[in-house]
Design a protein around this motif. Structure first.
Motif, short mmCIF file in Angstrom:
data_model
loop_
_atom_site.label_atom_id
_atom_site.label_comp_id
_atom_site.label_asym_id
_atom_site.label_seq_id
_atom_site.Cartn_x
_atom_site.Cartn_y
_atom_site.Cartn_z
N ASN A 38 -1.03 4.08 10.86
CA ASN A 38 -0.94 4.83 9.59
C ASN A 38 -1.04 6.34 10.35
OD1 ASN A 38 -3.68 4.91 10.37
ND2 ASN A 38 -4.43 4.76 8.59
N ASP A 39 -1.31 6.58 11.31
CA ASP A 39 -1.51 7.97 12.05
C ASP A 39 -2.26 9.22 11.58
OD1 ASP A 39 0.48 7.01 13.83
OD2 ASP A 39 2.33 7.63 12.82
N ALA A 40 -2.98 8.79 10.58
CA ALA A 40 -3.70 9.73 9.93
C ALA A 40 -4.84 8.78 8.90
CB ALA A 40 -3.02 10.75 8.83
N LYS A 41 -6.16 9.35 9.13
CA LYS A 41 -7.25 8.69 8.44
C LYS A 41 -7.13 8.89 6.90
CE LYS A 41 -10.52 8.86 11.96
NZ LYS A 41 -12.01 9.24 12.29
N ASP A 42 -6.24 9.83 6.32
CA ASP A 42 -6.34 10.01 4.88
C ASP A 42 -5.16 9.24 4.15
OD1 ASP A 42 -4.06 11.58 5.84
OD2 ASP A 42 -4.21 12.97 4.61
N LYS A 43 -4.66 8.26 5.11
CA LYS A 43 -3.51 7.39 4.59
C LYS A 43 -3.99 6.19 4.66
CE LYS A 43 0.20 10.27 6.43
NZ LYS A 43 1.55 10.28 7.27
N ASP A 44 -3.49 5.13 3.65
CA ASP A 44 -3.86 3.67 3.80
C ASP A 44 -3.51 3.06 5.30
OD1 ASP A 44 -4.67 3.63 1.22
OD2 ASP A 44 -2.70 3.08 0.24
N GLY A 45 -4.33 2.31 5.79
CA GLY A 45 -4.17 1.75 7.01
C GLY A 45 -4.05 0.13 6.99
N ILE A 46 -4.96 -0.49 6.08
CA ILE A 46 -5.00 -1.94 5.99
C ILE A 46 -4.76 -2.22 4.61
CG2 ILE A 46 -6.73 -3.78 5.86
CD1 ILE A 46 -8.34 -2.32 7.86
N TYR A 47 -3.73 -3.29 4.33
CA TYR A 47 -3.41 -3.50 2.95
C TYR A 47 -3.51 -5.15 2.78
CZ TYR A 47 -0.43 0.77 3.66
OH TYR A 47 -0.02 1.74 3.92
N THR A 72 15.65 -18.50 6.16
CA THR A 72 16.54 -17.71 5.22
C THR A 72 15.78 -16.80 4.42
OG1 THR A 72 17.25 -20.06 4.67
CG2 THR A 72 17.77 -18.17 2.92
N ASN A 73 16.47 -15.39 4.37
CA ASN A 73 15.72 -14.29 3.77
C ASN A 73 15.48 -14.56 2.36
OD1 ASN A 73 14.78 -11.74 3.22
ND2 ASN A 73 16.87 -10.72 3.26
N THR A 74 14.47 -14.22 1.82
CA THR A 74 14.01 -14.28 0.54
C THR A 74 14.30 -13.27 -0.41
OG1 THR A 74 11.81 -13.70 0.60
CG2 THR A 74 12.25 -16.04 0.87
N GLY A 75 14.66 -12.28 0.24
CA GLY A 75 14.81 -10.90 -0.45
C GLY A 75 13.54 -9.96 -0.69
N ILE A 76 12.33 -10.83 -0.35
CA ILE A 76 11.14 -10.06 -0.63
C ILE A 76 10.59 -9.39 0.45
CG2 ILE A 76 8.55 -10.69 -1.18
CD1 ILE A 76 9.88 -13.57 -2.57
N GLU A 77 10.23 -8.18 -0.15
CA GLU A 77 9.66 -7.12 1.10
C GLU A 77 8.81 -6.08 0.33
OE1 GLU A 77 11.97 -4.12 3.14
OE2 GLU A 77 13.87 -4.97 1.73
N VAL A 78 7.81 -5.70 1.04
CA VAL A 78 7.11 -4.76 0.82
C VAL A 78 7.08 -3.45 1.78
CG1 VAL A 78 5.58 -6.07 -0.70
CG2 VAL A 78 4.92 -5.97 1.64
N LYS A 79 6.96 -2.12 1.50
CA LYS A 79 7.15 -1.24 2.20
C LYS A 79 5.80 -0.48 2.46
CE LYS A 79 12.09 -0.36 1.38
NZ LYS A 79 12.42 -0.70 2.71
N MET A 80 5.52 -0.09 3.72
CA MET A 80 4.49 1.01 4.19
C MET A 80 4.67 1.48 5.54
SD MET A 80 3.62 -2.44 5.37
CE MET A 80 2.88 -3.09 3.88
N GLN A 81 3.80 2.26 5.73
CA GLN A 81 3.98 3.14 7.13
C GLN A 81 3.66 2.20 8.25
OE1 GLN A 81 2.92 7.41 7.75
NE2 GLN A 81 2.17 6.86 9.83
N GLY A 82 4.41 1.84 9.39
CA GLY A 82 4.23 1.32 10.43
C GLY A 82 3.42 0.24 10.34
N PRO A 83 3.73 -1.09 9.72
CA PRO A 83 2.94 -2.53 9.48
C PRO A 83 3.20 -3.03 11.04
CG PRO A 83 5.39 -2.49 8.53
CD PRO A 83 4.97 -1.01 8.85
N SER A 84 2.06 -3.29 11.63
CA SER A 84 2.03 -3.88 13.10
C SER A 84 1.56 -5.26 13.33
CB SER A 84 1.26 -2.78 13.91
OG SER A 84 -0.12 -2.50 13.43
N ASN A 85 0.57 -5.68 12.16
CA ASN A 85 0.17 -7.12 12.33
C ASN A 85 -0.25 -7.76 10.99
OD1 ASN A 85 -3.02 -8.42 12.74
ND2 ASN A 85 -1.39 -9.00 14.00
N LEU A 86 0.00 -9.00 10.79
CA LEU A 86 -0.20 -9.63 9.75
C LEU A 86 -1.22 -10.81 9.97
CD1 LEU A 86 3.52 -10.42 8.97
CD2 LEU A 86 2.15 -8.57 7.94
N GLN A 87 -2.11 -11.30 9.04
CA GLN A 87 -2.79 -12.68 8.99
C GLN A 87 -2.80 -13.02 7.73
OE1 GLN A 87 -4.31 -13.69 11.73
NE2 GLN A 87 -4.16 -11.88 12.99
#
Length: 372
Positions: free
Chosen positions: A31-40, A351-366
């Protein structure tokens, strides 16, 4: 008539059981800054793949890699990555009822740029790899979700042949199937390091041995086959995957092949995962291709290419396959989008479902499914 009513009741109860659960997708980011969301955190519909935002957390810098406790109540994160002298690991409580994410604790990571975390099956230990610091560290985990002070920090000073390999760079820390070893690919030294692990000891990790990869290959991420007999390492700098036979801590090279569809001037392979049924291996390629390479796994552990799927974004640093094997989800760091693909269990193709979400710099998924 009574028999029909009984069967109908059983069917209703079965359906209630099936649907009395919720699946969540956890996203760590730069997120490059503490005032921005980092975990979603998103609620994931396991029929359609749709993602609905549940909650976020700000106040921490670059929570770039996440892992979860055994019960899913706590989130552990590599934090303040890419921040000189500030590398840390942090823990959080995820309250599904509210829903909120709450910071619980934070510890120095034992080196700059922590990039990977693994929790031992006992729930008592957290193992971290520091990329820039070239070290591996072990932390005790408390029952309240807090992280204790590191009991072990092992730095390495090895190097290899390229400009990027002037020092050690631990890029992942992966437990063996029996969780009696930790394997840590070292991109800077072209080694897969092996550590004996005894969870009953006050200092459970002991440096043990290593396997050399091809010079200049840059081993990065590592995964075991569900049957426990094979292991696979993606090599970032050579754009390759090496397959190994595995038995009682021993790795024996089995096969090495490219992850790219054509030679590249600059290789930048990233992540690697195997489908839950053990039939297919997937590897992500960043750079010009930005795709997922798909391989069929034979009974003897060797790989054969099936195809490639564009990731609908740039820089697929990380991806996952959900535990049912139905979906593959990709985090595209530079383009800032998380994309959902449907997976064909028979062919391995996506197959691409067309489903996506946007945020800054997503780097890991669980991902985690909870009973409601």
């Amino acid at each position: 008539m009574l028999k029909r009513l009984y069967l109908l009741l059983l069917a209703l109860l079965a359906n209630s059981f099936i649907y009395a659960q919720t699946t969540y997708l956890f996203v760590g980011s730069y997120n490059d800054a503490k005032d921005k969301d980092g975990i979603y955190i998103y609620r994931m519909n396991m029929e359609s793949g749709n993602l609905d935002k549940v909650c976020t957390f700000s106040g921490i810098m670059n929570p770039s890699y996440l892992t979860l406790s055994q019960d899913g109540e706590y989130i552990y994160a590599c934090t303040e990555t890419r921040t000189a002298g500030m590398g840390s690991v942090s823990s959080y409580r995820f309250d599904r009822k509210l829903p909120t994410i709450t910071l619980l604790s934070k510890q120095p990571s034992g080196g700059d740029n922590p990039v990977y975390l693994a929790v031992h099956k006992s729930g008592r230990w957290l193992v971290n790899g520091n990329y820039t610091g070239g070290s591996i560290s072990v932390f005790p985990l408390n029952s309240d979700g807090t992280i204790g002070t590191a009991v072990t920090v092992i730095p390495f000073t090895d190097s290899s042949i390229t400009e990027r390999q002037k020092s050690a760079h631990i890029h992942s820390t992966v437990f063996s199937p029996a969780q009696d070893y930790v394997f840590a690919p070292d991109l800077g030294a072209d080694k897969i390091r092996r550590f004996a692990f005894d969870a009953s000891q006050a200092k459970p990790l002991q440096a043990d041995s290593f396997v050399r990869s091809v010079s200049g290959s840059g081993p990065r991420h590592f995964t075991f086959h569900p049957n426990g007999r094979f292991a696979y390492c993606i090599e970032e700098m050579s754009g390759s995957v090496t397959a190994y036979k595995y038995k009682k801590g021993r790795l024996d090279s089995l096969q090495r092949l490219m992850t790219h569809s054509a030679p590249q001037k600059f290789y930048n392979s990233a992540d690697i995962h195997i489908s839950p049924d053990g039939r297919f291996l997937y590897a992500s390629n960043r750079g010009d291709e930005n795709n997922i390479a798909i391989y069929r796994i034979s009974k003897n552990g060797t790989l054969s290419i099936v195809g490639y799927e564009p990731v609908q974004g740039e820089h697929p640093r990380n991806f996952l396959i959900d535990p049912t094997g139905k979906f593959l989800v990709v985090a595209n760091q530079i383009s800032g989008n998380v994309v959902v693909f449907k997976r064909n269990a028979q062919t391995g193709l996506l197959t691409n479902t067309g489903i996506e979400v946007k945020m800054q710099g997503p780097s890991n998924l669980q991902i985690r499914t909870y009973k409601d």
